[in-house]
Design a protein around this motif. Structure first.
Motif, PDB file in Angstrom:
ATOM      1  N   GLU A 144       0.757  -1.202   0.179  1.00 34.24           N
ATOM      2  CA  GLU A 144       0.169   0.147  -0.085  1.00 34.24           C
ATOM      3  C   GLU A 144       0.752   1.310  -0.186  1.00 34.24           C
ATOM      4  OE1 GLU A 144      -4.093  -1.352   2.370  1.00 34.24           O
ATOM      5  OE2 GLU A 144      -2.309  -1.189   3.522  1.00 34.24           O
ATOM      6  N   ILE A 145       2.013   1.346   0.809  1.00 33.58           N
ATOM      7  CA  ILE A 145       2.891   2.398   0.707  1.00 33.58           C
ATOM      8  C   ILE A 145       3.589   2.843  -0.723  1.00 33.58           C
ATOM      9  CG2 ILE A 145       4.975   3.307   1.808  1.00 33.58           C
ATOM     10  CD1 ILE A 145       2.513   3.398   3.618  1.00 33.58           C
ATOM     11  N   GLY A 146       3.833   1.505  -1.219  1.00 33.51           N
ATOM     12  CA  GLY A 146       4.690   1.359  -2.506  1.00 33.51           C
ATOM     13  C   GLY A 146       3.690   2.165  -3.375  1.00 33.51           C
ATOM     14  N   GLU A 147       2.330   1.444  -3.499  1.00 33.38           N
ATOM     15  CA  GLU A 147       1.291   2.180  -4.393  1.00 33.38           C
ATOM     16  C   GLU A 147       1.023   3.870  -4.157  1.00 33.38           C
ATOM     17  OE1 GLU A 147      -0.931   2.596  -7.374  1.00 33.38           O
ATOM     18  OE2 GLU A 147      -0.167   0.548  -7.096  1.00 33.38           O
ATOM     19  N   PHE A 148       0.903   4.025  -2.872  1.00 30.97           N
ATOM     20  CA  PHE A 148       0.807   5.344  -2.611  1.00 30.97           C
ATOM     21  C   PHE A 148       2.051   6.126  -3.276  1.00 30.97           C
ATOM     22  CE2 PHE A 148       2.718   8.992  -0.347  1.00 30.97           C
ATOM     23  CZ  PHE A 148       1.721  10.038  -0.318  1.00 30.97           C
ATOM     24  N   GLY A 149       3.194   5.936  -3.178  1.00 31.64           N
ATOM     25  CA  GLY A 149       4.241   6.485  -3.611  1.00 31.64           C
ATOM     26  C   GLY A 149       4.355   6.677  -5.239  1.00 31.64           C
TER      27      GLY A 149
END
Ligand SMILES: [Zn+2]
Length: 399
Positions: A329-334
């Protein structure tokens, strides 16, 4: 899959650019878009003007932003609290005097995970917070220690060295005396950061837009380095005086901020829609450093999250674990923020080095810590490697 593809491209870019080794490589490898630029041998700017103030040596923040994303790990106090080195509540980093070596190691861990910046742990080391815990006499040594540790790590790892000022918690537009004290707090902390030779200064986590403007003015007045100003939006979709996020950013841009945006309080899902409005409203670079928690429309800030498993008690600050975002999810946010044109990226309170690595990998990077990124091929049950026995793989469905 697309992330792996981007990593490959980045590696190509690195080779083509002949960008040296170690941190220099990381600097040059500025994510998918920039890597493609590097691979073409033309490291042209992304189109935004990136004028550096006089006395500021490149390569610095603005140049790096012109080339691609810059990752900045924040959220030190939460991580140090989890590790048992400071107290939740006041959240003052007393670890600076008790265990400075732990602060240094945390900086190194974040850099290893992909942070391009070593930000001095001067968050909540201002005279008001120290007054609250009865340690005002430690104000100067604690600031100096934080700056020295960060500088040491930044210079060793070739990351940017950032100063940090933050919400004072006494700002009150109707209280002249309080406003003078806020001004004093900003002036002295900016002064110490400038003395230490920071590359730029971050002003962060303001609930009042006008307090963020005051912080920016202090950076402009007492230093010659670029200013990154980020503030926080809580449950209400505006600052405490009623400015929208986009309007606040426009004011900060007009007052001379180099980078404007949001940090803390909101998770990726409830910060992204505001970032879109900010990106459309300003010409300067935009920053986004959400907390790594699954905030929702009903509970858009991490302080508003309640846990249905615990009588709907407020989860902040030490019951937030069930809400932590996955690394994906953090990767996707970035990726989503970067595609939107938001280039100064990080994660705030609640972030661990693994989140920063996920953010970096989401942007197509391969930081040092990626050497140990997950590879399930040799897992005892889920592995695909020929050395994994079928007696194990056949049991998968029963795990
Ligand atoms: Zn935070």
């Amino acid at each position: 899959m697309s992330a792996a593809k981007t990593v490959k491209k980045r590696k190509g870019g690195k080779a083509a650019a002949g960008a040296g080794k170690g941190a220099g490589t990381r600097r040059a490898a500025a994510g998918g878009k920039s890597a493609r630029v590097s691979a073409n041998g033309a490291r042209k700017s992304a189109g935004k003007s990136a004028k550096a103030p006089a006395g500021y040596k490149e390569p610095g923040l603005l140049k790096r932003l012109a080339e691609g994303p810059v990752i900045c790990a924040e959220g030190y106090v939460f991580e140090l609290e989890r590790r048992g080195y400071l107290q939740a509540g006041a959240f003052v980093p007393t670890v600076l005097t008790d265990h400075p070596e732990v602060v240094e190691q945390l900086h190194l861990d974040f850099v290893r995970a992909g942070s391009d910046v070593t930000q001095a742990l001067t968050y909540y080391v201002h005279r008001e917070k120290l007054r609250v815990i009865g340690r005002e006499k430690d104000l100067v040594p604690m600031n100096r220690t934080a700056l020295n540790i960060a500088k040491k790590v930044a210079r060793k790892t070739h990351t940017l060295f950032a100063g940090d000022i933050c919400n004072t918690n006494i700002y009150d537009p109707a209280d002249k005396k309080a406003l003078r004290e806020v001004e004093r707090i900003f002036a002295e902390q900016v002064g110490w950061a400038a003395d230490a030779g920071v590359d730029y200064i971050v002003a962060e986590t303001f609930s009042w837009g006008a307090e963020a403007v005051m912080a920016l003015e202090a950076i402009k007045k007492h230093s010659k380095v670029p200013a990154v100003v980020t503030f926080s939006i809580h449950r209400e979709e505006h600052t405490r005086e009623g400015w929208t996020a986009a309007e606040t950013c426009k004011r900060l841009q007009a007052a001379g901020a180099d980078v404007v945006g949001l940090n803390c309080h909101r998770g990726p899902d409830t910060m992204l829609p505001l970032l879109r409005e900010i990106r459309d409203a300003v010409k300067c670079e935009v920053a986004a450093l959400p907390v790594p928690y699954r905030t929702t429309t009903e509970q858009p800030s991490f302080m508003s999250l309640t846990d249905p498993c615990c009588d709907n008690a407020r989860a902040f600050p030490i019951g937030l674990d069930p809400f932590v975002c996955t690394r994906a999810e953090i990767g996707e946010f970035g990726r989503a923020a970067y595609e939107m044109g938001v280039k100064y990226l990080g994660v705030c309170c609640g972030a661990g080095p693994h989140h920063i690595r996920a953010l970096a990998e989401g942007l197509g990077r391969h930081p040092e810590a990626s050497k140990y990124s997950v590879d399930m091929s040799k897992h005892a049950f889920f592995g695909t490697d020929s050395k994994i026995k079928t007696v194990q793989t056949e049991y998968r469905a029963k795990l």
